[in-house]
Design a protein around this motif. Structure first.
Motif, PDB file in Angstrom:
ATOM      1  N   UNK A   5     -15.280 -10.150  -0.481  1.00 33.22           N
ATOM      2  CA  UNK A   5     -15.265  -9.384   0.768  1.00 33.22           C
ATOM      3  C   UNK A   5     -13.824  -9.232   1.264  1.00 33.22           C
ATOM      4  N   UNK A   6     -13.095 -10.339   1.275  1.00 29.10           N
ATOM      5  CA  UNK A   6     -11.693 -10.307   1.700  1.00 29.10           C
ATOM      6  C   UNK A   6     -10.855  -9.456   0.749  1.00 29.10           C
ATOM      7  N   UNK A   7     -11.136  -9.551  -0.539  1.00 30.26           N
ATOM      8  CA  UNK A   7     -10.409  -8.745  -1.523  1.00 30.26           C
ATOM      9  C   UNK A   7     -10.621  -7.253  -1.275  1.00 30.26           C
ATOM     10  N   UNK A   8     -11.861  -6.874  -0.961  1.00 28.05           N
ATOM     11  CA  UNK A   8     -12.163  -5.461  -0.689  1.00 28.05           C
ATOM     12  C   UNK A   8     -11.409  -4.992   0.545  1.00 28.05           C
ATOM     13  N   UNK A   9     -11.519  -5.772   1.632  1.00 25.09           N
ATOM     14  CA  UNK A   9     -10.850  -5.373   2.872  1.00 25.09           C
ATOM     15  C   UNK A   9      -9.332  -5.339   2.717  1.00 25.09           C
ATOM     16  N   UNK A  10      -8.777  -6.334   2.053  1.00 24.69           N
ATOM     17  CA  UNK A  10      -7.330  -6.357   1.799  1.00 24.69           C
ATOM     18  C   UNK A  10      -6.940  -5.188   0.893  1.00 24.69           C
ATOM     19  N   UNK A  11      -7.793  -4.891  -0.076  1.00 25.08           N
ATOM     20  CA  UNK A  11      -7.543  -3.767  -0.976  1.00 25.08           C
ATOM     21  C   UNK A  11      -7.521  -2.438  -0.234  1.00 25.08           C
ATOM     22  N   UNK A  12      -8.496  -2.243   0.667  1.00 26.17           N
ATOM     23  CA  UNK A  12      -8.520  -1.014   1.474  1.00 26.17           C
ATOM     24  C   UNK A  12      -7.253  -0.894   2.312  1.00 26.17           C
ATOM     25  N   UNK A  13      -6.889  -2.005   2.965  1.00 28.50           N
ATOM     26  CA  UNK A  13      -5.693  -1.993   3.814  1.00 28.50           C
ATOM     27  C   UNK A  13      -4.442  -1.683   2.995  1.00 28.50           C
ATOM     28  N   UNK A  14      -4.322  -2.333   1.842  1.00 30.90           N
ATOM     29  CA  UNK A  14      -3.160  -2.120   0.979  1.00 30.90           C
ATOM     30  C   UNK A  14      -3.102  -0.674   0.473  1.00 30.90           C
ATOM     31  N   UNK A  15      -4.254  -0.155   0.032  1.00 29.91           N
ATOM     32  CA  UNK A  15      -4.304   1.240  -0.419  1.00 29.91           C
ATOM     33  C   UNK A  15      -3.894   2.191   0.703  1.00 29.91           C
ATOM     34  N   UNK A  16      -4.481   1.991   1.880  1.00 30.95           N
ATOM     35  CA  UNK A  16      -4.183   2.846   3.017  1.00 30.95           C
ATOM     36  C   UNK A  16      -2.689   2.807   3.348  1.00 30.95           C
ATOM     37  N   UNK A  17      -2.124   1.621   3.425  1.00 33.75           N
ATOM     38  CA  UNK A  17      -0.705   1.483   3.754  1.00 33.75           C
ATOM     39  C   UNK A  17       0.192   2.159   2.712  1.00 33.75           C
ATOM     40  N   UNK A  18      -0.166   2.027   1.434  1.00 34.97           N
ATOM     41  CA  UNK A  18       0.633   2.663   0.381  1.00 34.97           C
ATOM     42  C   UNK A  18       0.541   4.185   0.441  1.00 34.97           C
ATOM     43  N   UNK A  19      -0.652   4.699   0.692  1.00 31.70           N
ATOM     44  CA  UNK A  19      -0.832   6.153   0.811  1.00 31.70           C
ATOM     45  C   UNK A  19      -0.003   6.681   1.976  1.00 31.70           C
ATOM     46  N   UNK A  20      -0.116   5.995   3.117  1.00 32.53           N
ATOM     47  CA  UNK A  20       0.632   6.418   4.310  1.00 32.53           C
ATOM     48  C   UNK A  20       2.128   6.397   4.031  1.00 32.53           C
ATOM     49  N   UNK A  21       2.610   5.302   3.449  1.00 29.88           N
ATOM     50  CA  UNK A  21       4.044   5.183   3.174  1.00 29.88           C
ATOM     51  C   UNK A  21       4.512   6.279   2.222  1.00 29.88           C
ATOM     52  N   UNK A  22       3.785   6.476   1.148  1.00 29.01           N
ATOM     53  CA  UNK A  22       4.170   7.459   0.142  1.00 29.01           C
ATOM     54  C   UNK A  22       4.139   8.882   0.700  1.00 29.01           C
ATOM     55  N   UNK A  23       3.112   9.199   1.475  1.00 28.00           N
ATOM     56  CA  UNK A  23       2.973  10.549   2.030  1.00 28.00           C
ATOM     57  C   UNK A  23       3.926  10.798   3.192  1.00 28.00           C
ATOM     58  N   UNK A  24       4.260   9.735   3.910  1.00 28.90           N
ATOM     59  CA  UNK A  24       5.068   9.856   5.121  1.00 28.90           C
ATOM     60  C   UNK A  24       6.432  10.503   4.848  1.00 28.90           C
ATOM     61  N   UNK A  25       7.064  10.104   3.777  1.00 27.87           N
ATOM     62  CA  UNK A  25       8.399  10.634   3.467  1.00 27.87           C
ATOM     63  C   UNK A  25       8.385  12.158   3.374  1.00 27.87           C
ATOM     64  N   UNK A  26       7.439  12.682   2.613  1.00 26.42           N
ATOM     65  CA  UNK A  26       7.344  14.121   2.414  1.00 26.42           C
ATOM     66  C   UNK A  26       6.852  14.834   3.675  1.00 26.42           C
TER      67      UNK A  26
END
Length: 157
Positions: free
Chosen positions: A4-25
């Motif tokens: 459960x923690x792995x899923x939630x941490x995974x979602x958070x990590x994915x979301x943060x990476x998407x935001x960071x990567x997209x933010x620059x452009x």
């Protein structure tokens, strides 16, 4: 760490990476616009008769906070307000020509991001997609119920 923690941490990590990567452009292409303004523009374009209440509900914000965003967009000539003949009380929004240009830039960026990530999604089977979508819907319903239990009507804030 349990699954459960792995899923939630995974979602958070994915979301943060998407935001960071997209933010620059996004920041480079949509200079002068905050993320909240761009998403407001997107909502107005996709939803007929958008008003402060509908926008606030969609973004889980107070009407006051959303009113500030719409005032900025009105001032920048990105949106315009209108009223219906049969309802002079309610104020609705639509994009101006300039607002439509911002919307097009935003949509183009989303298509680029989808193309960038296509390699991953092409590997996902229909069954896997259905399983993920089912989980998301169950979790969304659970969170809606938990929000309701608080007794706080976030839609009327």
């Amino acid at each position: 760490m349990n699954k459960e923690e792995q899923v939630l941490m995974g979602f958070r990590d994915l979301f943060n990476k998407i935001v960071w990567l997209n933010k620059l452009k996004m920041e480079k292409s949509l200079k002068g616009y905050k993320s909240s303004e761009v998403h407001c523009i997107e909502y107005i374009e996709r939803n007929v008769d958008s008003n402060v209440t509908k926008l606030a509900e969609a973004f889980y914000m107070t009407r006051g906070a959303m009113s500030k965003i719409t005032k900025k967009l009105l001032k920048k000539d990105i949106i315009e307000s209108y009223q219906k003949q049969d309802n002079k009380k309610e104020i609705y929004f639509r994009l101006t020509k300039q607002g439509k240009e911002v919307y097009k830039i935003h949509e183009k960026l989303h298509k680029e991001f989808q193309e960038r990530d296509k390699a991953v999604f092409e590997q996902i089977t229909e069954e896997q997609f259905n399983s993920m979508l089912s989980f998301i819907e169950k979790y969304r319903r659970h969170l809606d119920a938990e929000i309701k239990k608080t007794g706080i009507d976030i839609k009327s804030k």
